[in-house]
Write an enzyme that holds these catalytic residues in place. Sequence first.
Site, PDB file in Angstrom:
ATOM      1  N   LEU A 119      56.154  44.683  55.888  1.00  0.00           N
ATOM      2  CA  LEU A 119      57.268  45.297  55.163  1.00  0.00           C
ATOM      3  C   LEU A 119      56.995  46.789  55.179  1.00  0.00           C
ATOM      4  O   LEU A 119      55.860  47.218  54.906  1.00  0.00           O
ATOM      5  CB  LEU A 119      57.344  44.778  53.726  1.00  0.00           C
ATOM      6  CG  LEU A 119      57.851  43.349  53.535  1.00  0.00           C
ATOM      7  CD1 LEU A 119      57.708  42.926  52.079  1.00  0.00           C
ATOM      8  CD2 LEU A 119      59.301  43.208  53.979  1.00  0.00           C
ATOM      9  N   ASP A 120      58.000  47.600  55.492  1.00  0.00           N
ATOM     10  CA  ASP A 120      57.742  49.027  55.613  1.00  0.00           C
ATOM     11  C   ASP A 120      57.567  49.680  54.240  1.00  0.00           C
ATOM     12  O   ASP A 120      57.685  49.039  53.191  1.00  0.00           O
ATOM     13  CB  ASP A 120      58.815  49.718  56.460  1.00  0.00           C
ATOM     14  CG  ASP A 120      60.200  49.661  55.836  1.00  0.00           C
ATOM     15  OD1 ASP A 120      60.299  49.632  54.595  1.00  0.00           O
ATOM     16  OD2 ASP A 120      61.194  49.660  56.584  1.00  0.00           O
ATOM     17  N   LEU A 121      57.277  50.966  54.261  1.00  0.00           N
ATOM     18  CA  LEU A 121      56.927  51.713  53.051  1.00  0.00           C
ATOM     19  C   LEU A 121      57.929  51.522  51.920  1.00  0.00           C
ATOM     20  O   LEU A 121      57.548  51.285  50.768  1.00  0.00           O
ATOM     21  CB  LEU A 121      56.811  53.204  53.393  1.00  0.00           C
ATOM     22  CG  LEU A 121      56.536  54.160  52.230  1.00  0.00           C
ATOM     23  CD1 LEU A 121      55.125  53.970  51.697  1.00  0.00           C
ATOM     24  CD2 LEU A 121      56.763  55.607  52.669  1.00  0.00           C
TER      25      LEU A 121
END
Length: 253
Positions: A119-121
């Site tokens: 999951l990205d930032l």
Amino acid sequence: MSAPDDAPDNGPDSAARGERIAKWLARAGVASRRDAEKLVEDGKVRLNNQPVTHPATFVQPGDMVQVAGKVVDQPDRTRLWLYHKPDGLVTTHKDPEGRPTVFAALPPGLPRVVSVGRLDLNSEGLLLLTNDGALARQLELPANGWIRRYRVRVFGVVNERQLAELARGPVVDGIKYGPIEAGLDSQKGDNAWLTVALREGRNREIRRVMMSLGFHVSRLIRISYGPFQLSGLERSELQEVPGKVLREQLPKS
């Protein structure tokens, strides 16, 4: 030490042979299977005090494996955790930009774990973690048919016909994505909540696809990954999947 052999390690005599060194190292949490093969190529792996020179070398129970001179503990039983990732964390063990990471935020006492996908930032929600690198890669495969489901808040007035067309598999900037199921849950002014489901989950896929439709994603929450659900998990909470449930839910090979 088992002799190198080019035969696959899933045949009828695989139990007697043992387990390929790269797969064993991945299960032990040392590195991904590919990176473990690179360690072998670089001459950094020893088995029972002998250098390993071939990736098709097999490890048997009781063998001693060393990487860069350090003895590697025997792999633990396969374990899986559900983690409610908050936004503001990157899904990596080390970040060159010095941003806070998921793995640094985990409670102490866990074995070394890897994530199933990322999951990205700025994304949040369900992240699967496991101590078995080979399992992580297995669960990431689109061929398993596991659906990843998200709640997505976008800025813009949503045309449901546009969403329906995503089921054909959108093309964005020359990249062909797999079919995406997207439905409008609510629209209040210029803000809308969608439920989005896909089987592939490429890097920033939902954000890029929504941007191609003229929508800015302001919040993205993964609510399920295959049979595993976020419901009931508080932000930053970690919960281990019972072994019996894990065995029941794993894709059959």
